[in-house]
Design an enzyme around this catalytic site. Structure first.
Site, PDB file in Angstrom:
ATOM      1  N   ASP B 204       0.895  -1.141   0.000  1.00  0.00           N
ATOM      2  CA  ASP B 204       0.000   0.000   0.000  1.00  0.00           C
ATOM      3  C   ASP B 204       0.940   1.198   0.000  1.00  0.00           C
ATOM      4  O   ASP B 204       1.541   1.528   1.015  1.00  0.00           O
ATOM      5  CB  ASP B 204      -0.874   0.006   1.256  1.00  0.00           C
ATOM      6  CG  ASP B 204      -1.882   1.137   1.209  1.00  0.00           C
ATOM      7  OD1 ASP B 204      -1.545   2.211   0.669  1.00  0.00           O
ATOM      8  OD2 ASP B 204      -3.004   0.944   1.710  1.00  0.00           O
ATOM      9  N   HIS B 205       1.104   1.829  -1.151  1.00  0.00           N
ATOM     10  CA  HIS B 205       2.226   2.767  -1.263  1.00  0.00           C
ATOM     11  C   HIS B 205       2.072   3.972  -0.350  1.00  0.00           C
ATOM     12  O   HIS B 205       3.025   4.677  -0.100  1.00  0.00           O
ATOM     13  CB  HIS B 205       2.449   3.181  -2.717  1.00  0.00           C
ATOM     14  CG  HIS B 205       1.412   4.090  -3.259  1.00  0.00           C
ATOM     15  ND1 HIS B 205       0.329   3.624  -3.967  1.00  0.00           N
ATOM     16  CD2 HIS B 205       1.281   5.422  -3.192  1.00  0.00           C
ATOM     17  CE1 HIS B 205      -0.424   4.653  -4.310  1.00  0.00           C
ATOM     18  NE2 HIS B 205       0.120   5.757  -3.858  1.00  0.00           N
ATOM     19  N   HIS B 267      -5.912   2.894   1.219  1.00  0.00           N
ATOM     20  CA  HIS B 267      -5.152   4.029   1.739  1.00  0.00           C
ATOM     21  C   HIS B 267      -5.820   4.691   2.943  1.00  0.00           C
ATOM     22  O   HIS B 267      -5.184   4.946   3.960  1.00  0.00           O
ATOM     23  CB  HIS B 267      -4.959   5.084   0.643  1.00  0.00           C
ATOM     24  CG  HIS B 267      -4.343   4.550  -0.607  1.00  0.00           C
ATOM     25  ND1 HIS B 267      -3.419   3.541  -0.594  1.00  0.00           N
ATOM     26  CD2 HIS B 267      -4.512   4.881  -1.915  1.00  0.00           C
ATOM     27  CE1 HIS B 267      -3.047   3.277  -1.843  1.00  0.00           C
ATOM     28  NE2 HIS B 267      -3.703   4.076  -2.659  1.00  0.00           N
TER      29      HIS B 267
END
Lengths: 600, 516
Positions: B204-205, B267
């Site tokens: 999950d960047h 996010h």
């Protein structure tokens, strides 16, 4: 600092992460520190307080300049306070000038450009406020004793001691760690038997030595890989450190080369080779952060690779190490090794060369010319080390001539040089010609050119005879210098030569200086040369613990034999040596031939 | 947060700032895709520039398109030149770096392709002297995840986790991890047949962003925040992920996904759990993620019949963006003219635990909003209303704002007296910006995450139970929205802060969205 150097009083919002107090004791290092400040303020804006000993201002004067520094390419500005102190104020008082300028609540880091273990009131005043003391070991003369003191201090200090040289090696430590991070490579590291390190020798005012990073890197490897120091040797200009690991010998060679695109002391190349015939060559590329890595085994060669030495952003890894890294156990172990290095050599065996003695003199003949120079240099170093160990100080009086020149050259490269704490050595001269120091005939100039200028001596510990003017007045002044600086006016070591005519120091036959009493130094008129010289008297010469007289070459054979056989008491050199202060005549085989043949 | 490396060599330094990725091979599945060109390879290249990529390393691109090593390397060179955060490309370093890139052409379900992969990986490992550390990065269409993992297993390319003392194999999975609870469970089922949770790294960047990591430091290294961090002092929390852009060329993808799946499920839930979590018992990956899961599991389920009170959806219409006229969502390429997919979501959530009882968390995420910004705003309770210094300029509640992007930083709104005889009150801001205090540019999220995976540190990756809890909470909403016709879409003009229903969500309780 290039063309885009900070310009004061322009935009940029003010930012501050910590207080950074820098000391500049030696104005030659100011530009080096400026570069460091510039690099720091690019990444970590801070309140910079720069203390500098002023040469021009009166001793009680203090100049303080506070300003905001910003840079068009930086989002932030920082505040900088320059404090110029006269010598009188550069004592414990300087704290009082700094305190009003500290940013409250933020940590104080002290950047100290000399030995941080020194017992100075100034340093004691600052240490309680500082959470990090950052020091630069390029100014430390002798690593061994320094490491011992640092270990002792580190164990009780409340602040973190940060070594700039250690931080500079961060990139190399990472790179080596990466390169040897596979089982095969690690195995080769275990059976390493040769390591060659080349450093960049490009002497400048800020860094006193070029071999420091090499010494650090190999000592770090030695501690990590469990090598025990076993000795040192010298192969030409190459210093070789010997280690032992489980009965296997490891040689670490250090030498110098020059690349004028890189700063002094930069590691230029590392070459590892293992007993199994593997080799790893690391070459620093000119004008680049890259290191070319070439790996080969007996049966194959790998494609060379290029690895970056440090982080993408100039100096980032280095600065993080300076400001955020805690003292590491690796560093402690590394200091431990430095403090034991080089290993204590056996007692110096000068007695084996004894060929002749009477109650006030000895003749030592170590061999041919080269062996004699080697012996003389080594004995000098051993005596210096012993004097520092016993009395905390070593005072030496040097002479001119071609023999001392050879010895001085050898001193700078001798492995034993590392054992001597040169900051505790004081140099005097036993005679000097009436010429300025840069004249080719100057004894002082010769000694410096021969290599003494490369030793990490403190400038205030080098006492030149100023014989180029008002020679008699200067001689009296030199006496005062001796009285003020040489404990009991007794030198640890006086080096002398002997002329064909039997003169020693500048005490020529029949000159007035031979008979004057109650003086240590005087102006002596030399009838034979129709010139004035400044010289020690016999009274000064015999105020010493060791008196060494060097006599080399077959031209001196006749005069040496006459001196030692007391054949001509009018020769001044015949008077060298008293019962309590023996003179050691150190001669090569050629100079001693007349004495040796008759003996055998 | 540091996992012990599998083998410690003597030159390795055991300090936190010096952790080094293990030597390994990386296989990228879907190597001809956008992600590889725009993110992965530029991140690898920048790691190499930082000296943080292992010296013993190779990346193998696995994809269907016909290419060879040279073409792949040239393509990647162009991609790095265009997308790297540092320009221009350092050609000398590239010369070394390109030798570490390889291309492997195969279908994702071709037995022979995996067999050849096994051979060429073994050969590479012999050449590099590696012990067999493998990192498989799945950036293919999600539908291929199960088959790739199964084939990897069948061809002996994955190690049994119990035999991983000396060498490891790890699988990195890009989002989306499922499209609802059931599909996420199915996917997990197909992975866990062959992989242990320790071997799975779900990217999950957002978690790779510096400011998101700073959340933990801000909360737990500053005890005074922690003492205020509860329902006695906090009135409510707003989390905003606003995008200025529309969906661009991603029409086909967006029609399948929508805002809830693309941004909220992963996010925003990560941000929410980091803001609301209890202090972990220690700073390890498992302890931190244990606490995050508890937050997601404490979310009060949204009841089917009360959805309008808790959730608002929207879709952008015509309007202005960056000064020019832009079209409505349904006129974007590859979008159905009658699409009911949402481009805006606002939610009101409650975390039913002791700390947060009664504190609403408002989340909003939208496309074509006035500006691009991601932030978390903590609204503290106001002073009692009778305690009023000035009837004209009233004190406003304290707000702590954590800006994730852009202008990463932290700001606190305080009240001050206006100088003068009158007791006027003026809100002022204490503002810390990373960019104005630290000169170094932080690494890209992918650099951090790839390096962490090579080091085996899974703190910044989503764990299976986090993903499950998040889907479990949101799936009823997804189902309900899919089944009920949306309000009259489009319901907000491009360049505004979303539909009016979203404002009413807060206005009902006397609150309003933060003016940004």
């Amino acid at each position: 600092m290039s063309t885009d150097s900070p310009s004061p009083e322009t935009g940029g919002s003010l930012a501050c992460l910590f207080n950074l107090v820098l000391f500049c004791h030696d104005s030659k290092r100011a530009s080096y520190l400026e570069e460091l400040i510039d690099m720091i303020s690019d990444k970590f804006p801070c309140r910079v307080i720069f203390l500098q000993a002023s040469l021009s201002s009166h001793s009680h004067e203090v100049n303080i300049l506070s300003r905001k520094v910003s840079h068009p390419k930086r989002p932030f500005a920082y505040e900088r306070v320059d404090i110029e102190l006269g010598a009188e104020n550069l004592s414990a008082h300087s704290l009082l000038f700094v305190l009003p300028y500290l940013v409250p609540d933020l940590p104080l880091y002290l950047m100290w450009d000399q030995d941080p273990t020194e017992d100075l009131p100034l340093l004691h005043a600052f240490k309680p406020y500082a959470s990090r003391v950052i020091f630069d070991s390029t100014t430390i003369p002798s690593l061994g004793p320094f490491a011992t003191r640092l270990l002792a201090e580190g164990s009780e200090a409340s602040h973190c001691l940060v070594d700039i040289t250690w931080a500079r090696l961060k990139g190399w430590r990472n790179l080596l760690q990466q390169t040897f991070a596979t089982p095969d490579r690690h195995h080769q590291l275990e059976c390493l038997n040769h390591l060659d390190i080349v450093t960049n020798s490009l002497p400048d005012d800020a860094t006193r030595r070029h071999d420091l990073q090499a010494l650090y890197l190999q000592a770090w490897m030695a501690t990590r890989l469990g090598w025990t120091p076993s000795g040192t040797q010298r192969e030409g200009s190459r210093l070789v450190l010997l280690y032992d690991r489980g009965g296997q010998r490891i040689e670490v060679g250090m030498s110098a080369s020059t690349d004028d695109t890189l700063p002094n002391g930069t590691l230029l190349s590392l070459n590892f080779s293992s007993r199994e015939g593997h080799s790893f060559a690391f070459k620093r590329q000119s004008q680049s952060r890259l290191v070319r890595v070439e790996v080969s085994a007996p049966d194959r060669c790998e494609m060379p690779t290029a690895l970056p030495l440090s982080s993408l952003e100039k100096g980032l890894q280095f600065l993080q190490e300076l400001f955020y890294e805690p003292s590491s156990t690796h560093y402690q172990e590394f200091l431990g090794l430095l403090s034991r290095f080089p290993p204590t050599p056996p007692p110096f065996p000068w007695q084996q060369f004894r060929r002749f003695r009477d109650e006030r003199r000895e003749l030592l003949v170590p061999g041919n010319r080269e062996e004699t120079v080697e012996f003389a240099a080594e004995w000098l170093l051993a005596l210096a080390e012993e004097a520092i160990e016993k009395r905390g100080l070593c005072t030496i009086a040097l002479s001119g001539g071609s023999t001392p020149e050879r010895i001085f050259e050898r001193l700078t490269t001798h492995p034993r040089t590392f054992r001597v704490d040169w900051s505790r050595v004081m140099l005097f001269w036993s005679d000097e010609r009436a010429v300025p120091p840069d004249h080719p005939d100057s004894n002082y100039g010769m000694a410096m050119r021969a290599g003494l200028s490369e030793l990490p001596l403190l400038p205030q510990h080098v006492f030149r005879m100023e014989a180029e003017h008002s020679i008699e007045r200067q001689a009296l002044r030199y006496e005062e210098l001796i009285q003020a600086n040489v404990p009991d006016q007794t030198f640890d070591l006086i080096l002398l030569g002997v002329g064909d005519d039997g003169h020693t120091a500048s005490l020529f036959p029949h000159s007035k200086g031979l008979t004057v009493e109650g003086r240590l130094v005087l102006a002596n008129y030399i009838e034979q040369k129709q010139t004035w010289r400044m010289t020690f008297t016999f009274e000064a010469i015999h105020r010493c613990r060791h008196l060494c007289v060097y006599v080399l070459g077959k031209d001196k054979a006749w005069v040496l034999s006459r001196i030692l056989r007391n054949e001509d008491p009018s020769l001044p050199a015949c008077r060298l040596g008293t019962k309590p202060h023996k003179a050691f005549f150190i001669a090569d085989r050629q100079a001693a031939q007349l004495l040796l043949t008759t003996e055998s | 947060m540091l996992a012990p490396p599998s083998t410690v060599y003597p030159l390795q330094e055991n300090s936190a700032s010096t952790k080094m990725p293990d030597p390994c091979l990386l296989v990228i599945f879907g190597a001809t895709g956008d992600l590889t060109a725009k993110r992965l390879v530029p991140a690898l290249y920048n790691l190499a520039r930082e000296g943080l990529l292992p010296a013993h390393f190779a990346a193998v691109g696995f994809a269907r398109r016909p290419k060879d090593d040279d073409i792949f390397r040239q393509d990647m060179h162009d991609a790095v030149a265009q997308h790297s955060r540092v320009k221009p490309i350092d050609e000398e370093l590239w010369k070394s770096f390109r030798e570490q890139l390889f291309y492997h052409r195969s279908e994702f379900d071709d037995e022979g392709g995996y067999e050849r992969l096994r051979e060429s990986l073994a050969q590479l490992e012999r050449r590099l002297g590696l012990k067999g550390n493998r990192m498989y990065y799945l950036s293919t269409q999600p539908s291929y995840f199960p088959v790739v993992v199964r084939k990897l297993h069948e061809h002996g390319l994955l190690y049994d986790v119990r035999e991983e003392a000396e060498r490891w194999s790890r699988v990195v999975i890009e989002k989306p991890f499922g499209h609802d609870l059931q599909s996420a469970l199915d996917l997990q089922q197909s992975l866990s047949q062959y992989l242990d949770e320790k071997q799975v790294f779900r990217i999950d960047h957002y978690l790779g962003k510096e400011t998101v990591q700073n959340l933990l430091v801000l909360r737990f290294a500053n005890p005074f925040f922690e003492s205020l961090w509860n329902n006695r002092h906090i009135d409510h929390v707003q989390i905003t992920v606003a995008e200025e852009q529309g969906i661009g060329t991603r029409g086909r993808f967006w029609e399948e996904a929508g805002m809830l799946r693309d941004i909220v499920q992963n996010h925003m839930m990560q941000l929410l759990s980091l803001v609301a979590m209890e202090p972990p018992i220690r700073l390890t990956a498992s302890a931190i993620r244990d606490e995050k899961v508890k937050v997601l599991e404490s979310l009060r389920p949204i009841q089917k019949d009360a959805i309008q009170e808790y959730a608002v959806r929207g879709q952008y219409g015509e309007g202005f963006s960056a000064g020019s006229r832009v079209c409505r969502y349904t006129e974007e390429p590859n979008v159905s003219p009658t699409s009911t997919v949402e481009t805006y979501v606002a939610l009101k959530l409650y975390i039913d635990n002791w700390r947060w009882a009664g504190v609403p968390f408002y989340l909003r995420a939208g496309k074509r909003l006035p500006k691009r910004t991601t932030e978390i705003a903590i609204f503290f309770r106001e002073a009692p209303s009778f305690f009023c210094f000035s009837p004209l300029a009233k004190a406003q509640g304290n707000v702590l704002v954590i800006r994730i992007q852009p202008d990463e930083g932290i700001a606190l709104r305080l009240n001050c007296k206006v100088p003068g005889l009158a007791n006027a009150v003026q809100p002022v801001k204490m503002d810390f910006r990373y960019g104005s205090f630290f000169g170094a540019t932080p690494p890209e999220a992918y650099e951090r995450l790839i390096a962490d995976c090579m080091m085996g540190d899974s703190t910044l990756f989503a764990r299976e139970d986090e993903v499950r809890a998040s889907w479990k909470f949101l799936t009823p909403l997804l189902t309900e929205w899919a089944n009920s016709p949306p309000p009259s879409f489009p319901n907000y003009a491009s360049g505004t802060w979303g539909p009016q229903e979203a404002d009413r969500l807060l206005a009902r309780e006397g609150r309003s969205w933060r003016l940004m």
